[in-house]
Design a protein around this motif. Structure first.
Motif: not given
Length: 315
Positions: A132-138
């Motif tokens: 989820a954090g990685l998608a948020g970073a995107g």
């Protein structure tokens, strides 16, 4: 001669001669190429009219091939499949409206947050917080980009993500009530009926141009019929985990098709956003499948779906 799912045996036999991985990749390229061709029509036909042509084409082909049974259906069956067809129509309308305003690759990247969030929110594993954090970073990478992005286009892509999430949830319910591709065939007809009035009104006399109609036919075949057939064939021959990871390449494929067909150049930040969402989706799919395997081995029950696989990608 036809198979039990309504797919011509010659087509199915040809598909089975190709490695399953290549079937999925060809399906991904077909979907995004169809999107690129559709976007090229927007100067002559509004997005809603193009979506209607696409759904009309796929509905006619699917009904002919599948010949879904309509008798002995309950009110619950019809409620589910109508909801499924509505989600299918909205998903396509919203993403095509996004295509008209922002680059193809970015629209598909944002749209892909829908199924990704469904997978993450439905999990109780801590590792999914990483995805989820990685998608948020995107998403943050898109926000930091100085290049102008049409906010209306971004909003339509977000709406497409929400519609895709609803489509996934309703796909499971539809698959339990309708065998094979029957649910998709009926849902496509529902979408055609819902989008008929606005699609015809916006398209007007241009819909009578046989050249545009022919391109609409190509979009329907590329975006729905070809990928759905290839994905169903591949799912019979590969683990759902592998299928899910390969489907995570959709945003990258959209970005490449946008570059080649439409000349849409993405910046470094935008490519970073695409990469983050792909990594998050692939990681979530991989860890989720491992967890499901462990739970299945530790359970005395065997609750498989009809083919033990997730639903194919969007149509």
């Amino acid at each position: 001669m036809r198979s039990s799912t309504g797919t011509p045996l010659s087509l199915r036999s040809a598909a089975e001669a190709v490695p399953a991985t290549w079937l999925v990749l060809i399906g991904i390229i077909s979907v995004q190429t169809g999107a690129g061709v559709a976007k090229g029509l927007f100067e002559q036909l509004p997005p809603t009219a193009v979506v209607w042509l696409r759904l009309l084409t796929s509905a006619v082909i699917l009904v002919i091939l599948v010949r879904p049974a309509l008798r002995a259906r309950t009110r619950g069956d019809w409620a589910v499949v109508i909801g499924y067809g509505t989600a299918l129509a909205l998903m396509n309308v919203f993403i095509y409206q996004a295509f008209a305003r922002i680059p193809l690759g970015l629209a598909v990247t944002i749209e892909y947050l829908g199924p990704l969030m469904i997978a993450i929110l439905g999990s109780r594993r801590r590792v999914d917080l990483l995805w989820a954090g990685l998608a948020g970073a995107g998403v943050a990478a898109l926000g930091l980009e100085r290049a102008d992005l049409d906010p209306v286009g971004v909003l339509f892509a977000v709406l497409a993500a929400a519609a895709w999430a609803g489509y996934i949830l309703l796909s499971a319910a539809t698959g339990q009530r309708f065998s094979g591709a029957s649910g998709l065939a009926i849902g496509s007809v529902v979408g055609v009926v819902l989008l008929g009035p606005p699609g015809i009104a916006e398209g007007g006399a241009a819909l009578l141009d046989w050249r545009l109609a022919l391109i609409g036919l190509a979009v329907g075949v590329l975006s729905s019929v070809v990928p759905y057939t290839l994905e169903l064939t591949a799912l019979r021959r590969m683990p759902p985990r592998v299928f899910g990871i390969l489907m995570s390449l959709q945003p990258a494929a959209a970005a490449l098709v946008g570059l080649v067909l439409l000349g849409e150049m993405l910046t470094v930040w935008q490519w970073l956003a695409v990469a983050c969402v792909i990594a998050a989706s692939a990681g979530s799919t991989r860890t989720s499948s491992r967890n499901d395997d462990r739970e299945r081995k530790g359970s005395t029950e065997t609750p498989p779906s009809e083919d033990g696989s997730p639903p194919p990608g969007p149509t």
